[in-house]
Design an enzyme around this catalytic site. Sequence first.
Site, PDB file in Angstrom:
ATOM      1  CG  ASP A 124      46.322 -26.290  -7.350  1.00 58.86           C
ATOM      2  OD1 ASP A 124      45.944 -25.288  -6.720  1.00 58.86           O
ATOM      3  OD2 ASP A 124      47.522 -26.559  -7.544  1.00 58.86           O
ATOM      4  NE  ARG A 134      40.270 -18.468  -0.748  1.00 55.44           N
ATOM      5  CZ  ARG A 134      41.469 -17.911  -0.592  1.00 55.44           C
ATOM      6  NH1 ARG A 134      42.073 -17.973   0.580  1.00 55.44           N
ATOM      7  NH2 ARG A 134      42.054 -17.278  -1.592  1.00 55.44           N
ATOM      8  NE  ARG A 157      42.824 -17.282  -7.565  1.00 58.80           N
ATOM      9  CZ  ARG A 157      43.799 -16.564  -7.042  1.00 58.80           C
ATOM     10  NH1 ARG A 157      43.523 -15.545  -6.250  1.00 58.80           N
ATOM     11  NH2 ARG A 157      45.066 -16.873  -7.271  1.00 58.80           N
ATOM     12  NE  ARG A 213      37.321 -23.043   3.607  1.00 58.37           N
ATOM     13  CZ  ARG A 213      37.647 -21.747   3.618  1.00 58.37           C
ATOM     14  NH1 ARG A 213      38.562 -21.284   2.799  1.00 58.37           N
ATOM     15  NH2 ARG A 213      37.045 -20.931   4.455  1.00 58.37           N
ATOM     16  CE1 TYR A 270      52.828 -22.039  -6.454  1.00 57.41           C
ATOM     17  CE2 TYR A 270      52.335 -21.781  -8.787  1.00 57.41           C
ATOM     18  CZ  TYR A 270      52.077 -21.467  -7.468  1.00 57.41           C
ATOM     19  OH  TYR A 270      51.081 -20.568  -7.156  1.00 57.41           O
TER      20      TYR A 270
END
Length: 353
Positions: free
Chosen positions: A78, A32, A28, A41, A154
């Site tokens: 993703d 963010r 990651r 974003r 998922y």
Amino acid sequence: MTGLTQVPYLLRATRGETLDRPPVWMMRQAGRYMKAYRDLREKYPSFRERSEKVDIAVEISLQPWRAFKPDGVILFSDILTPLPGIGIPFDIIESRGPIIDPPIRTAEQIEKLHPMDLDKFGFIQEILQTLRREVGNEAAVLGFVGAPWTLAAYAIEGKSSKDYAVIKSMAFSEPTMLHRFLSKLADAIAAYVCHQIEAGAQVVQMFDSWAGQLSPQDYETFALPYQQQVVRQVKAQYPDTPMILYISGSAGLLERMAQSGVDIVSVDWTVDMAEARRRLGPNIGVQGNIDPCALYGSHGFIRDRILDTIRKAGNRGHILNLGHGVLPTVPEDNVRFFFEAAKQADQLLAVSR
């Protein structure tokens, strides 16, 4: 020596070379905690647009590369991206995460799934090709995929889960149906990995993030065979492309992870690196395993954790990384220091001896 400089440093580690310092990247690392990402974003609020529109995904993938020069640049994507390729639509809602509606709950739904349609993933090909051109041999370009158990979780839960009750209920009451689904997923994921390699991925990391929620017995039944199915099919076509396996909360599964056929096991922070090395043996590389929360510490604390991990991992077959993804609230300057200290590790170790 010229030949060695033309091989990305991270690839040299995967080949078992003795190195002065381990290569370093972060799970990651695009995301963010970076102001550049948060600004982008705001302009593109849809995660799927950010990860599936070529120019945006390339820009995000390269943000940490430009800022910190890690030894690995990973595709910004993703874990669920390949699911529409077999007939499972999904959405990602910023405040809620992934949503699969309707979830996969019946044998009829599973039988309707089709083999992987790679024509849907031209954007993945373009992103990886562009990344290879941008970084050249200065870093390795990594692809990534979800493993069958985690993707099945998922798809069956329909969203993120805390107890995995729906998929475990299926596993324990209707195992034949789940095995059918897992095998279809494994074939699809293998095709998707090969697609990434053909597009330029030099290393591929497979995330079985939720397999750490399985008992060892159930891991051997519902996760390991399908990891092996993916790795076997990929290695049949691309035997020289290194593969990494990551599982969150994997301290109890390390020896079983080594049976998957991957070249490198990514170790989280719940096991000491020296112990992980002993348990995995000399033929399996390791990645990790610094606690992501260590990046909230002082620069001195971060440096000491880096050096401790490197000492325990040794100078062959180790890729320095966090034990999970960098957290969104970590100070960006601490991430910068992490990379700087990691790249100076050989000098720092010499001083501390």
